[in-house]
Enzyme design. Structure first.
Site, PDB file in Angstrom:
ATOM      1  N   SER A 113      29.284  13.589   5.296  1.00 39.77           N
ATOM      2  CA  SER A 113      29.960  13.399   4.821  1.00 39.77           C
ATOM      3  C   SER A 113      31.476  12.842   5.334  1.00 39.77           C
ATOM      4  CB  SER A 113      30.215  14.509   3.306  1.00 39.77           C
ATOM      5  OG  SER A 113      29.629  14.695   2.298  1.00 39.77           O
ATOM      6  N   HIS A 154      15.512  19.530   6.611  1.00 40.27           N
ATOM      7  CA  HIS A 154      16.970  18.645   5.838  1.00 40.27           C
ATOM      8  C   HIS A 154      17.911  20.559   6.162  1.00 40.27           C
ATOM      9  CE1 HIS A 154      18.548  16.065   2.636  1.00 40.27           C
ATOM     10  NE2 HIS A 154      19.377  16.669   3.759  1.00 40.27           N
ATOM     11  N   ALA A 171      38.769   7.985   1.530  1.00 38.57           N
ATOM     12  CA  ALA A 171      38.884   6.993   1.369  1.00 38.57           C
ATOM     13  C   ALA A 171      39.837   6.179   0.712  1.00 38.57           C
ATOM     14  CB  ALA A 171      37.732   6.868   0.352  1.00 38.57           C
ATOM     15  N   TYR A 209      16.865  12.437  -1.816  1.00 37.51           N
ATOM     16  CA  TYR A 209      17.633  11.350  -1.629  1.00 37.51           C
ATOM     17  C   TYR A 209      16.284  10.688  -3.219  1.00 37.51           C
ATOM     18  CZ  TYR A 209      20.206  12.887   2.023  1.00 37.51           C
ATOM     19  OH  TYR A 209      21.341  13.391   3.074  1.00 37.51           O
ATOM     20  N   GLY A 241      34.092  10.898  -0.937  1.00 38.41           N
ATOM     21  CA  GLY A 241      35.075   9.722  -0.911  1.00 38.41           C
ATOM     22  C   GLY A 241      36.874   9.945  -1.164  1.00 38.41           C
ATOM     23  N   LEU A 242      36.667  11.809  -1.146  1.00 37.62           N
ATOM     24  CA  LEU A 242      38.474  11.959  -0.803  1.00 37.62           C
ATOM     25  C   LEU A 242      39.326  11.335   0.565  1.00 37.62           C
ATOM     26  CD1 LEU A 242      40.743  13.880  -2.412  1.00 37.62           C
ATOM     27  CD2 LEU A 242      39.707  15.875  -0.471  1.00 37.62           C
TER      28      LEU A 242
HETATM   29  N1  LIG Z   1      22.019  16.691   5.662  1.00 35.74           N
HETATM   30  C1  LIG Z   1      22.387  16.929   4.758  1.00 35.74           C
HETATM   31  O1  LIG Z   1      22.151  17.820   4.122  1.00 35.74           O
HETATM   32  C2  LIG Z   1      23.291  15.736   3.823  1.00 35.74           C
HETATM   33  C3  LIG Z   1      24.470  16.295   3.281  1.00 35.74           C
HETATM   34  C4  LIG Z   1      25.078  14.938   1.941  1.00 35.74           C
HETATM   35  C5  LIG Z   1      24.912  13.702   2.836  1.00 35.74           C
HETATM   36  N2  LIG Z   1      24.690  12.857   3.729  1.00 35.74           N
HETATM   37  C6  LIG Z   1      24.172  11.905   4.041  1.00 35.74           C
HETATM   38  O2  LIG Z   1      25.603  11.234   4.742  1.00 35.74           O
HETATM   39  C7  LIG Z   1      25.731  10.600   3.860  1.00 35.74           C
HETATM   40  C8  LIG Z   1      27.501   9.814   3.369  1.00 35.74           C
HETATM   41  O3  LIG Z   1      28.010  11.294   3.069  1.00 35.74           O
HETATM   42  P1  LIG Z   1      28.127  11.282   2.001  1.00 35.74           P
HETATM   43  O4  LIG Z   1      26.713  10.965   1.182  1.00 35.74           O
HETATM   44  O5  LIG Z   1      28.452  13.167   1.208  1.00 35.74           O
HETATM   45  O6  LIG Z   1      29.501  10.504   1.501  1.00 35.74           O
HETATM   46  P2  LIG Z   1      30.663  10.255   2.295  1.00 35.74           P
HETATM   47  O7  LIG Z   1      30.307   8.909   3.029  1.00 35.74           O
HETATM   48  O8  LIG Z   1      31.386  11.274   2.507  1.00 35.74           O
HETATM   49  O9  LIG Z   1      31.547   9.782   0.587  1.00 35.74           O
HETATM   50  C9  LIG Z   1      31.181   7.828   0.291  1.00 35.74           C
HETATM   51  C10 LIG Z   1      32.017   8.092  -0.868  1.00 35.74           C
HETATM   52  O10 LIG Z   1      33.333   6.713  -0.348  1.00 35.74           O
HETATM   53  C11 LIG Z   1      33.799   5.867  -1.051  1.00 35.74           C
HETATM   54  N3  LIG Z   1      33.874   4.931  -0.491  1.00 35.74           N
HETATM   55  C12 LIG Z   1      33.261   4.566   1.262  1.00 35.74           C
HETATM   56  N4  LIG Z   1      33.446   3.344   1.335  1.00 35.74           N
HETATM   57  C13 LIG Z   1      34.514   3.562   0.947  1.00 35.74           C
HETATM   58  C14 LIG Z   1      35.484   1.866   1.033  1.00 35.74           C
HETATM   59  N5  LIG Z   1      35.310   0.818   1.311  1.00 35.74           N
HETATM   60  N6  LIG Z   1      36.452   2.268  -1.033  1.00 35.74           N
HETATM   61  C15 LIG Z   1      36.226   3.033  -1.368  1.00 35.74           C
HETATM   62  N7  LIG Z   1      36.011   3.921  -1.355  1.00 35.74           N
HETATM   63  C16 LIG Z   1      34.932   4.385  -0.586  1.00 35.74           C
HETATM   64  C17 LIG Z   1      32.181   6.083  -1.497  1.00 35.74           C
HETATM   65  O11 LIG Z   1      33.093   6.692  -3.123  1.00 35.74           O
HETATM   66  P3  LIG Z   1      33.176   5.935  -4.281  1.00 35.74           P
HETATM   67  O12 LIG Z   1      31.178   6.778  -5.334  1.00 35.74           O
HETATM   68  O13 LIG Z   1      33.844   6.715  -5.139  1.00 35.74           O
HETATM   69  O14 LIG Z   1      32.758   4.874  -4.828  1.00 35.74           O
HETATM   70  C18 LIG Z   1      31.472   6.673  -1.634  1.00 35.74           C
HETATM   71  O15 LIG Z   1      29.918   7.205  -2.701  1.00 35.74           O
HETATM   72  C19 LIG Z   1      24.824  10.746   2.550  1.00 35.74           C
HETATM   73  O16 LIG Z   1      24.767   8.794   1.918  1.00 35.74           O
HETATM   74  C20 LIG Z   1      23.542  11.056   3.447  1.00 35.74           C
HETATM   75  O17 LIG Z   1      22.773  10.000   4.516  1.00 35.74           O
HETATM   76  C21 LIG Z   1      23.297  14.369   4.392  1.00 35.74           C
END
Ligand SMILES: NC(=O)c1ccc[n+]([C@@H]2O[C@H](COP(=O)([O-])OP(=O)(O)OC[C@H]3O[C@@H](n4cnc5c(N)ncnc54)[C@H](OP(=O)(O)O)[C@@H]3O)[C@@H](O)[C@H]2O)c1
Length: 326
Positions: free
Chosen positions: A192, A113, A200, A55, A197-198
């Site tokens: 995710s 990872h 949210a 990241y 964000g979908l």
């Molecule tokens: N191991 C892996 O391969 C892998 C892959 C992907 C992710 N991850 C981990 O999983 C974590 C989370 O997954 P992700 O980053 O895919 O995203 P996520 O948590 O599914 O979604 C994040 C998005 O949700 C929206 N959001 C969150 N809280 C909100 C609120 N209170 N109000 C409005 N919108 C809100 C924001 O969108 P906006 O940006 O539109 O504001 C934010 O960017 C990552 O940070 C990482 O640590 C791991």
């Protein structure tokens, strides 16, 4: 409130703060917002923070150190070694870099990872064991490991976690991986969880979702640029689920995030639900996700509403492309 994380001695909150977006994965990002987002997440009661060297090429780990370095002993840190670094010497070097970025002398949970077919898994696990013996990591695990990869890893070492894509729009792990996690006491860290964000509560239609986030196998590859897979997706089933979720938001008075995260918290073998935010205000919204618990009838409705999409996307646990995991 914390609970014991699987077979480890770590005490963690069920909501895990995801540090990927703060390092710019979702577009332009002010550093002050990322720092505030991390501090507010800790302030509302989250003690578990997930990052990776991938990241921002170490930047996400540095941000975590800058925001919460003074709280190091209060928090649990998970990080991941990047796929191209799974040879033993590379793992050792990557861990040293991550420790430096994080400003700490130990990583609580350290994961591979993604699988790397070029390096024997036994070699990678051997390096993780050495790091554990040296006290540089406390526990180790894997991420994006499907049925066969996870079984191989379990035969080689004391795997403490599998971090996997898991949410209402992607239930592939339920077919084959979740049962293994349950029987081997390997907690799942769901990533995710809000489908980037979908889930949210900002979009009424899949067509409104930002193009650069519409990369999962649910979306038709012909519509969006820069996708790994070459499939037509399952957008009709996805829209049907989104419509059903909005209906449930109206009927229950719960937010879409509460439905999404409450459902994940109820699923078998789930040890952590990772949620990422972009600023302090969004992080303050995580408080209600720590508390949420859904009634059985709501959970059953969510199961039913997401089943068609689950069946259409199938058992391949790779959310972005088929055939890369096993
Ligand atoms: N191991 C892996 O391969 C892998 C892959 C992907 C992710 N991850 C981990 O999983 C974590 C989370 O997954 P992700 O980053 O895919 O995203 P996520 O948590 O599914 O979604 C994040 C998005 O949700 C929206 N959001 C969150 N809280 C909100 C609120 N209170 N109000 C409005 N919108 C809100 C924001 O969108 P906006 O940006 O539109 O504001 C934010 O960017 C990552 O940070 C990482 O640590 C791991």
């Amino acid at each position: 409130m914390t609970e014991k994380f699987g077979k480890t001695d770590l005490e963690t909150t069920k909501i895990v703060y995801g540090c990927m977006g703060g390092a710019g994965a979702f577009g332009a990002q002010e550093e002050t917002d990322s720092i505030e987002a991390l501090r507010e997440a800790h302030e509302v009661g989250i003690n578990f923070f997930d990052t990776a060297e991938a990241y921002g090429n170490g930047y996400s780990e540095q941000l975590l150190s800058r925001a919460l370095g003074d709280k190091r002993d209060d928090i649990v840190i998970s990080s991941k070694v990047a796929t191209q670094n799974l040879a033993p010497d590379d793992i050792m070097a990557a861990c040293e870099r991550s420790l430096k970025n994080l400003g700490t002398d130990r990583i609580d949970l350290y994961m591979l990872h993604w699988p790397n077919r070029e390096v024997p898994l036994a070699d990678s696990i051997g390096a993780l064991k050495t790091l554990k013996d040296q006290g540089k990591i406390r526990w180790y695990g894997v991420s994006n490991f499907g049925r066969d990869d996870l079984n191989d890893a379990l035969a080689l070492g004391d795997v403490a976690v599998d971090q996997l894509p898991y949410h209402l729009f992607f239930r592939a792990i339920e077919f084959e991986v979740q049962p293994i996690c349950k029987s081997a006491n390997v907690p799942i860290m769901c990533y995710s969880s809000l489908m980037q964000g979908l889930l949210a509560g900002k979009y009424r239609s899949l067509q409104d979702f930002p193009v650069d986030r519409a990369r999962t196998r649910m979306f038709d590859h012909r519509k969006w640029a820069d996708v790994v897979h070459k499939e037509e997706g399952a957008e009709e089933a996805g829209q049907e689920l989104l419509d059903a979720l909005w209906k449930m938001v109206d009927e229950t008075g719960l937010s879409m995030e509460e439905l999404a995260v409450g459902w994940l918290k109820s699923r078998e073998a789930v040890g952590g639900v990772i949620v990422g935010t972009r600023n302090g205000a969004q992080s303050r919204g995580l408080k209600k996700l720590l508390d949420v618990q859904l009634d059985a009838d709501v959970l059953a409705s969510l199961d039913r509403a997401s089943d068609r999409l689950k069946q259409e996307l199938g058992a391949d646990i790779d959310m972005w492309g088929k055939g890369r995991t096993r």
